[in-house]
Write a protein that holds these residues in place. Structure first.
Motif, short mmCIF file in Angstrom:
data_model
loop_
_atom_site.label_atom_id
_atom_site.label_comp_id
_atom_site.label_asym_id
_atom_site.label_seq_id
_atom_site.Cartn_x
_atom_site.Cartn_y
_atom_site.Cartn_z
N LEU A 1 0.84 -1.13 0.10
CA LEU A 1 -0.03 0.07 0.20
C LEU A 1 0.90 1.20 -0.10
O LEU A 1 0.12 2.58 0.25
CB LEU A 1 -0.99 0.17 0.95
N HIS A 2 2.24 0.98 0.07
CA HIS A 2 3.02 2.40 0.11
C HIS A 2 2.99 3.17 1.26
O HIS A 2 2.48 4.51 1.15
CB HIS A 2 2.99 3.10 -1.14
N THR A 3 2.77 2.57 2.57
CA THR A 3 2.55 3.11 3.72
C THR A 3 3.25 2.71 4.82
O THR A 3 3.96 1.76 4.79
CB THR A 3 0.84 3.34 4.03
N THR A 4 2.90 3.12 6.03
CA THR A 4 3.71 2.64 7.20
C THR A 4 3.03 1.69 7.81
O THR A 4 1.73 1.70 7.78
CB THR A 4 4.28 3.86 7.98
N PRO A 5 3.77 0.77 8.74
CA PRO A 5 2.83 -0.29 9.46
C PRO A 5 2.05 0.55 10.52
O PRO A 5 0.98 0.17 10.76
CB PRO A 5 3.94 -1.16 10.19
N LYS A 6 2.60 1.44 11.04
CA LYS A 6 1.79 2.54 11.92
C LYS A 6 0.42 2.89 11.36
O LYS A 6 -0.67 2.87 11.93
CB LYS A 6 2.84 3.74 12.45
N TYR A 7 0.48 3.48 10.08
CA TYR A 7 -0.57 4.05 9.44
C TYR A 7 -1.61 2.78 9.33
O TYR A 7 -3.00 2.82 9.45
CB TYR A 7 -0.53 4.80 8.13
N LEU A 8 -1.19 1.56 8.81
CA LEU A 8 -1.92 0.62 8.45
C LEU A 8 -2.70 0.00 9.81
O LEU A 8 -3.90 -0.33 9.77
CB LEU A 8 -0.96 -0.66 8.01
N TYR A 9 -1.75 -0.03 10.97
CA TYR A 9 -2.48 -0.27 12.49
C TYR A 9 -3.75 0.83 12.69
O TYR A 9 -4.75 0.30 13.05
CB TYR A 9 -1.55 -0.37 13.40
N LYS A 10 -3.48 1.98 12.30
CA LYS A 10 -4.56 2.81 12.71
C LYS A 10 -5.84 2.81 11.62
O LYS A 10 -7.05 2.93 12.11
CB LYS A 10 -3.95 4.52 11.98
#
Length: 85
Positions: free
Chosen positions: A15-24
């Motif tokens: 998704l070209h994002t961070t794990p932190k944002y994915l958890y959000k």
């Protein structure tokens, strides 16, 4: 395990994002997730692809065409109602 399932790290790279944002996104229930036995999070890659496919934003021209078509439909419906009266 089915190879269609991917980890948080793989999903965030996809998704070209961070794990932190994915958890959000998971916490706010904006993204489908699998959590077998209450453990690690897994995602179905096909569902992530579907999120991309279904989140397409219409262009200005497409929106204007929708407005034009809907306006014409409403005008025809109003004319039909006037004829019935």
């Amino acid at each position: 395990m089915d190879t269609d399932f991917i980890t948080v790290e793989e999903a965030s790279a996809f998704l070209h994002t961070t794990p932190k944002y994915l958890y959000k996104l998971v916490y706010s229930r904006r993204i489908p997730v699998y959590k077998p036995l209450g453990g690690r999070l897994f995602f179905k890659k096909s569902e992530l692809e579907e999120l991309f496919t279904n989140s397409r934003q219409a262009t200005r021209d497409e929106l204007e065409e929708r407005v034009r078509v809907r306006t014409a439909e409403l005008e025809r419906a109003n004319e039909a109602l006037r004829l019935e009266l």
